[in-house]
Design a protein around this motif. Structure first.
Motif, PDB file in Angstrom:
ATOM      1  N   GLY A  76       0.889  -1.345   0.209  1.00 24.12           N
ATOM      2  CA  GLY A  76      -0.117   0.271  -0.057  1.00 24.12           C
ATOM      3  C   GLY A  76       0.996   1.098   0.540  1.00 24.12           C
ATOM      4  N   LEU A  77       2.033   0.993   0.551  1.00 28.38           N
ATOM      5  CA  LEU A  77       3.051   2.846   0.942  1.00 28.38           C
ATOM      6  C   LEU A  77       3.506   2.408   0.189  1.00 28.38           C
ATOM      7  CD1 LEU A  77       4.403   4.983   2.221  1.00 28.38           C
ATOM      8  CD2 LEU A  77       5.784   2.721   3.466  1.00 28.38           C
ATOM      9  N   MET A  78       4.372   1.575  -1.295  1.00 25.31           N
ATOM     10  CA  MET A  78       4.458   1.963  -2.172  1.00 25.31           C
ATOM     11  C   MET A  78       3.974   2.298  -3.030  1.00 25.31           C
ATOM     12  SD  MET A  78       7.777   0.417  -1.897  1.00 25.31           S
ATOM     13  CE  MET A  78       7.533   1.123  -0.210  1.00 25.31           C
ATOM     14  N   GLY A 136      -1.124  18.953   4.303  1.00 22.19           N
ATOM     15  CA  GLY A 136      -2.603  19.130   3.702  1.00 22.19           C
ATOM     16  C   GLY A 136      -4.023  19.621   3.854  1.00 22.19           C
ATOM     17  N   GLU A 137      -4.265  20.437   2.994  1.00 25.10           N
ATOM     18  CA  GLU A 137      -6.423  20.832   3.587  1.00 25.10           C
ATOM     19  C   GLU A 137      -7.037  19.325   3.082  1.00 25.10           C
ATOM     20  OE1 GLU A 137      -9.188  23.774   4.502  1.00 25.10           O
ATOM     21  OE2 GLU A 137      -6.929  23.742   5.291  1.00 25.10           O
ATOM     22  N   ILE A 138      -6.650  18.991   2.414  1.00 28.16           N
ATOM     23  CA  ILE A 138      -7.623  17.863   1.960  1.00 28.16           C
ATOM     24  C   ILE A 138      -6.724  16.290   2.854  1.00 28.16           C
ATOM     25  CG2 ILE A 138      -8.327  16.267   1.282  1.00 28.16           C
ATOM     26  CD1 ILE A 138      -9.806  18.784   0.898  1.00 28.16           C
ATOM     27  N   ILE A 139      -7.605  15.990   4.236  1.00 22.35           N
ATOM     28  CA  ILE A 139      -7.417  14.494   4.555  1.00 22.35           C
ATOM     29  C   ILE A 139      -8.348  13.590   3.759  1.00 22.35           C
ATOM     30  CG2 ILE A 139      -7.171  13.710   6.948  1.00 22.35           C
ATOM     31  CD1 ILE A 139      -7.195  16.112   8.005  1.00 22.35           C
ATOM     32  N   VAL A 140      -7.431  12.348   3.820  1.00 19.41           N
ATOM     33  CA  VAL A 140      -7.996  11.186   3.272  1.00 19.41           C
ATOM     34  C   VAL A 140      -7.782  10.162   4.179  1.00 19.41           C
ATOM     35  CG1 VAL A 140      -7.531   9.657   1.541  1.00 19.41           C
ATOM     36  CG2 VAL A 140      -7.729  11.899   0.583  1.00 19.41           C
ATOM     37  N   PHE A 141      -8.333   9.867   4.818  1.00 20.83           N
ATOM     38  CA  PHE A 141      -8.158   8.703   6.264  1.00 20.83           C
ATOM     39  C   PHE A 141      -8.989   7.196   4.905  1.00 20.83           C
ATOM     40  CE2 PHE A 141      -9.267   6.133   9.401  1.00 20.83           C
ATOM     41  CZ  PHE A 141      -8.382   5.894  10.457  1.00 20.83           C
ATOM     42  N   LEU A 142      -7.762   6.482   5.535  1.00 22.15           N
ATOM     43  CA  LEU A 142      -7.999   5.239   4.646  1.00 22.15           C
ATOM     44  C   LEU A 142      -6.834   3.731   5.392  1.00 22.15           C
ATOM     45  CD1 LEU A 142      -6.484   5.432   0.819  1.00 22.15           C
ATOM     46  CD2 LEU A 142      -5.620   6.351   3.094  1.00 22.15           C
ATOM     47  N   ASN A 143      -7.161   2.706   5.017  1.00 22.67           N
ATOM     48  CA  ASN A 143      -6.157   1.557   5.990  1.00 22.67           C
ATOM     49  C   ASN A 143      -4.619   1.769   5.229  1.00 22.67           C
ATOM     50  OD1 ASN A 143      -8.464   0.863   7.445  1.00 22.67           O
ATOM     51  ND2 ASN A 143      -8.038  -1.577   6.133  1.00 22.67           N
ATOM     52  N   THR A 144      -4.192   1.156   5.924  1.00 23.37           N
ATOM     53  CA  THR A 144      -2.994   1.649   5.623  1.00 23.37           C
ATOM     54  C   THR A 144      -2.017   0.645   3.852  1.00 23.37           C
ATOM     55  OG1 THR A 144      -2.561   1.359   7.466  1.00 23.37           O
ATOM     56  CG2 THR A 144      -0.467   0.877   6.628  1.00 23.37           C
ATOM     57  N   ASP A 145      -3.513  -0.637   4.034  1.00 25.13           N
ATOM     58  CA  ASP A 145      -3.088  -2.349   3.022  1.00 25.13           C
ATOM     59  C   ASP A 145      -3.835  -1.248   1.539  1.00 25.13           C
ATOM     60  OD1 ASP A 145      -5.618  -2.310   4.054  1.00 25.13           O
ATOM     61  OD2 ASP A 145      -4.891  -4.674   4.958  1.00 25.13           O
ATOM     62  N   LEU A 147      -4.612  -0.608  -1.871  1.00 24.08           N
ATOM     63  CA  LEU A 147      -3.400  -0.256  -2.553  1.00 24.08           C
ATOM     64  C   LEU A 147      -3.983   1.096  -3.799  1.00 24.08           C
ATOM     65  CD1 LEU A 147      -2.685  -3.998  -3.444  1.00 24.08           C
ATOM     66  CD2 LEU A 147      -1.669  -2.588  -2.144  1.00 24.08           C
ATOM     67  N   THR A 148      -3.492   2.025  -4.450  1.00 26.28           N
ATOM     68  CA  THR A 148      -3.486   2.598  -5.337  1.00 26.28           C
ATOM     69  C   THR A 148      -3.483   3.040  -6.710  1.00 26.28           C
ATOM     70  OG1 THR A 148      -2.674   4.839  -4.156  1.00 26.28           O
ATOM     71  CG2 THR A 148      -5.013   4.445  -3.240  1.00 26.28           C
ATOM     72  N   GLN A 257     -10.920   4.414  -7.265  1.00 26.79           N
ATOM     73  CA  GLN A 257     -10.527   3.037  -7.492  1.00 26.79           C
ATOM     74  C   GLN A 257      -9.212   2.921  -5.965  1.00 26.79           C
ATOM     75  OE1 GLN A 257      -8.527   2.933 -10.837  1.00 26.79           O
ATOM     76  NE2 GLN A 257     -10.198   2.569 -12.290  1.00 26.79           N
ATOM     77  N   ALA A 258     -10.031   1.646  -4.972  1.00 30.24           N
ATOM     78  CA  ALA A 258      -8.815   1.653  -3.727  1.00 30.24           C
ATOM     79  C   ALA A 258      -9.000  -0.487  -3.861  1.00 30.24           C
ATOM     80  CB  ALA A 258      -9.735   2.609  -2.895  1.00 30.24           C
ATOM     81  N   PHE A 259      -7.968  -0.784  -3.847  1.00 28.67           N
ATOM     82  CA  PHE A 259      -7.904  -1.469  -4.052  1.00 28.67           C
ATOM     83  C   PHE A 259      -7.245  -2.718  -2.625  1.00 28.67           C
ATOM     84  CE2 PHE A 259      -7.161  -0.078  -8.573  1.00 28.67           C
ATOM     85  CZ  PHE A 259      -8.087  -0.892  -8.871  1.00 28.67           C
ATOM     86  N   HIS A 260      -7.751  -3.535  -2.135  1.00 30.59           N
ATOM     87  CA  HIS A 260      -7.407  -3.965  -0.219  1.00 30.59           C
ATOM     88  C   HIS A 260      -7.533  -5.588  -1.070  1.00 30.59           C
ATOM     89  CE1 HIS A 260      -8.450  -6.562   2.460  1.00 30.59           C
ATOM     90  NE2 HIS A 260      -8.223  -5.616   3.315  1.00 30.59           N
ATOM     91  N   VAL A 261      -5.745  -5.766  -0.755  1.00 28.65           N
ATOM     92  CA  VAL A 261      -6.399  -7.201  -0.858  1.00 28.65           C
ATOM     93  C   VAL A 261      -6.246  -8.645  -0.298  1.00 28.65           C
ATOM     94  CG1 VAL A 261      -3.996  -9.779  -0.449  1.00 28.65           C
ATOM     95  CG2 VAL A 261      -3.998  -7.012  -1.781  1.00 28.65           C
ATOM     96  N   ASN A 262      -7.235  -9.286   0.155  1.00 30.13           N
ATOM     97  CA  ASN A 262      -7.691 -10.623   1.052  1.00 30.13           C
ATOM     98  C   ASN A 262      -6.811 -10.649   1.992  1.00 30.13           C
ATOM     99  OD1 ASN A 262     -10.417  -9.976  -0.633  1.00 30.13           O
ATOM    100  ND2 ASN A 262      -9.799 -11.305  -1.676  1.00 30.13           N
ATOM    101  N   HIS A 263      -7.181 -10.880   3.108  1.00 30.27           N
ATOM    102  CA  HIS A 263      -6.270 -11.351   4.139  1.00 30.27           C
ATOM    103  C   HIS A 263      -7.314 -11.582   5.377  1.00 30.27           C
ATOM    104  CE1 HIS A 263      -5.994  -8.054   6.363  1.00 30.27           C
ATOM    105  NE2 HIS A 263      -6.344  -7.551   5.788  1.00 30.27           N
TER     106      HIS A 263
END
Length: 353
Positions: A76-78, A136-145, A147-148, A257-263
Motif C-alpha cells: 500500500g505504501l509503495m 494538506g487541507e484535504i485529509i484522506v483517512f484509509l487503511n494502510t493496506d 492499494l492506489t 479505485q481503492a484496492f484491498h488484498v484479501n487477508h
C-alpha cells in the motif's frame, strides 16, 4: 468496513516514478527497506520532505498501521509513494516496526496513541491528531493496506477543486477486494500496469454499507466519539454525522479505485478468521462492538449512515469529472437525514465548469 490495519480510463495506470531527491539518494538502502517491510522492493522510494519543500501538500493521507514487517501494508505504501503529485503521509501507530518503516521512508509518525482496555486505538485521538498535524487541507483517512493507482490522485485533484467552492464536505466509498498472486509482492516499475491488466476486471466491491475511505477538509470533526477503530459502527456514525449536519455527502465509488488484498486478521474474543467472517451474533457479542454502538447512539445517531444515502456522486462525463445529485437516493430505503439542497444549482454549475 475498514479493518484496523478504506477504472474508467486506461491511462489510470500511467506512473512517472519519482526517485528520492539527490541529497537523499545515498540514504536509501533497498536491502534494509526489504527487511523492515517484508516486501521485495526493486524501485527505491522515499516520501517527499515537506519540511524542505517550497509548497505545501494539497492532500494528506492518514492511516493507522499494524506491525511491520507486513507485505500488504508495505505494498500500500509503495503505491502511495508513486502517486503524482505525492501526498503527505502520516502514520498513527505504536505497533512494532512502524517507527522503523516511518524513518526509512520519510513518513511522518505520530506515537503515544490513546487505546481502550483491549489495546485497540481510539478514534477521538486519531482524528484529533490527523487534523492537528496534517499539512494538506484535504485529509484522506484509509487503511494502510489500500492499494492506489494514479486514478486515485486524479480524482483527488477534482476533490481539491470542489474544496475551493464548499466550506466542507465528506467523500466516502468502498474498497475493491482482490486476491493477489505471489509475484505481485515484488514492487518494480511495471507493477501498476501488471496489476491493472490482471486484476482490474476481477475485483469485488464490498457491500453498500461498508465505507473504506473518508475524504474531508481539516476541521470537519471538531470532536469525535472515543470509538475503537475497526470494530464496526464508527464508519456509519461518520456518514450519519455528515448527513445530519450541513455537510454535503458524496459517493465516490464510481470513480475512486481503492484496492484491498484479501487477508485475515484477529479481533479480541473472536476466531482468527476475523470479525467480518464471524456470524452476526458473534459481532454483536464483541465488547468493542457493543461499546461502539453505545457511543454511536450517545453521540447523535448511526441511522441512515449507509453509502446509498449519499446526496451526491462523482461521475465521469466524457473526459470530464463531475459532481452530480445522487439519482439513486429516491430508491434508498431509509435516509431520513439526506438533503439534496445542500449545494445550490449555481454552486454545482461553478464546480462543474
Amino acid at each position: 468496513m475498514m479493518d484496523y490495519a478504506p477504472p474508467e480510463k486506461d491511462d489510470s495506470t500511467d506512473v512517472d516514478y519519482a526517485p528520492p531527491e539527490e541529497d537523499d539518494a545515498n540514504d536509501v538502502d533497498i536491502s534494509r527497506q526489504k527487511a523492515i517491510t517484508g516486501l521485495d522492493i526493486v524501485v527505491p522510494l522515499r516520501a517527499k520532505d515537506w519540511d524542505k519543500a517550497k509548497e505545501r501538500p494539497k492532500v494528506t493521507f492518514v492511516t493507522c498501521p499494524k506491525r511491520f514487517p507486513s507485505r500488504s501494508q508495505a505494498l500500500g505504501l509503495m503505491t502511495w509513494l508513486t502517486l503524482d503529485p505525492q501526498p503527505e503521509i502520516i502514520y498513527i501507530s505504536d505497533d512494532p516496526g512502524v517507527a522503523e518503516v516511518s524513518k526509512e521512508f520519510g513518513i511522518r509518525h505520530i506515537e503515544g496513541v490513546k487505546k481502550n482496555e483491549y489495546g485497540t486505538p481510539l478514534l477521538d485521538f486519531i482524528f484529533h491528531e490527523a487534523q492537528e498535524q496534517a499539512r494538506g487541507e484535504i485529509i484522506v483517512f484509509l487503511n494502510t493496506d489500500i492499494l492506489t493507482l494514479q486514478n486515485f490522485m486524479d480524482v483527488l485533484s477534482f476533490v481539491v477543486d470542489i474544496a475551493s467552492e464548499l466550506d466542507n464536505f465528506l467523500v466516502v466509498g468502498p474498497r475493491q477486494d482482490t486476491d493477489l498472486a505471489p509475484d505481485f509482492y515484488t514492487f518494480n516499475e511495471g507493477w501498476h500496469e501488471r496489476f491493472a491488466q490482471k486484476y482490474m476486471k476481477k475485483v469485488v466491491r464490498t457491500s453498500s454499507t461498508a465505507l473504506d475511505y473518508f475524504i474531508f477538509k481539516k476541521g470537519f470533526f471538531p470532536s469525535f466519539p472515543p470509538m475503537a477503530i475497526g470494530r464496526f459502527v464508527w464508519d456509519t456514525w461518520i456518514m450519519s454525522y455528515a448527513l445530519r449536519g450541513d455537510y454535503p455527502t458524496i459517493n465516490g465509488k464510481e470513480l475512486i479505485q481503492a484496492f484491498h488484498v484479501n487477508h485475515q486478521y484477529e479481533i479480541s474474543g473472536l476466531p482468527p478468521s476475523g470479525l467480518n467472517n464471524a456470524p452476526l451474533s458473534k459481532k454483536e457479542g464483541s465488547p468493542e462492538f457493543k461499546e461502539n454502538m453505545r457511543l454511536g447512539k450517545e453521540w447523535g445517531s448511526i441511522e441512515g449512515g449507509e453509502l446509498s444515502c449519499a446526496e451526491y456522486i462523482l461521475v465521469r462525463r466524457g473526459s470530464h469529472l463531475r459532481l452530480e445529485g445522487n439519482p439513486g437516493l429516491k430508491k434508498a430505503k431509509s435516509c431520513p437525514h439526506a438533503n439534496t439542497t445542500k449545494i445550490t444549482p449555481e454552486k454545482l454549475k461553478k464546480i462543474n465548469k
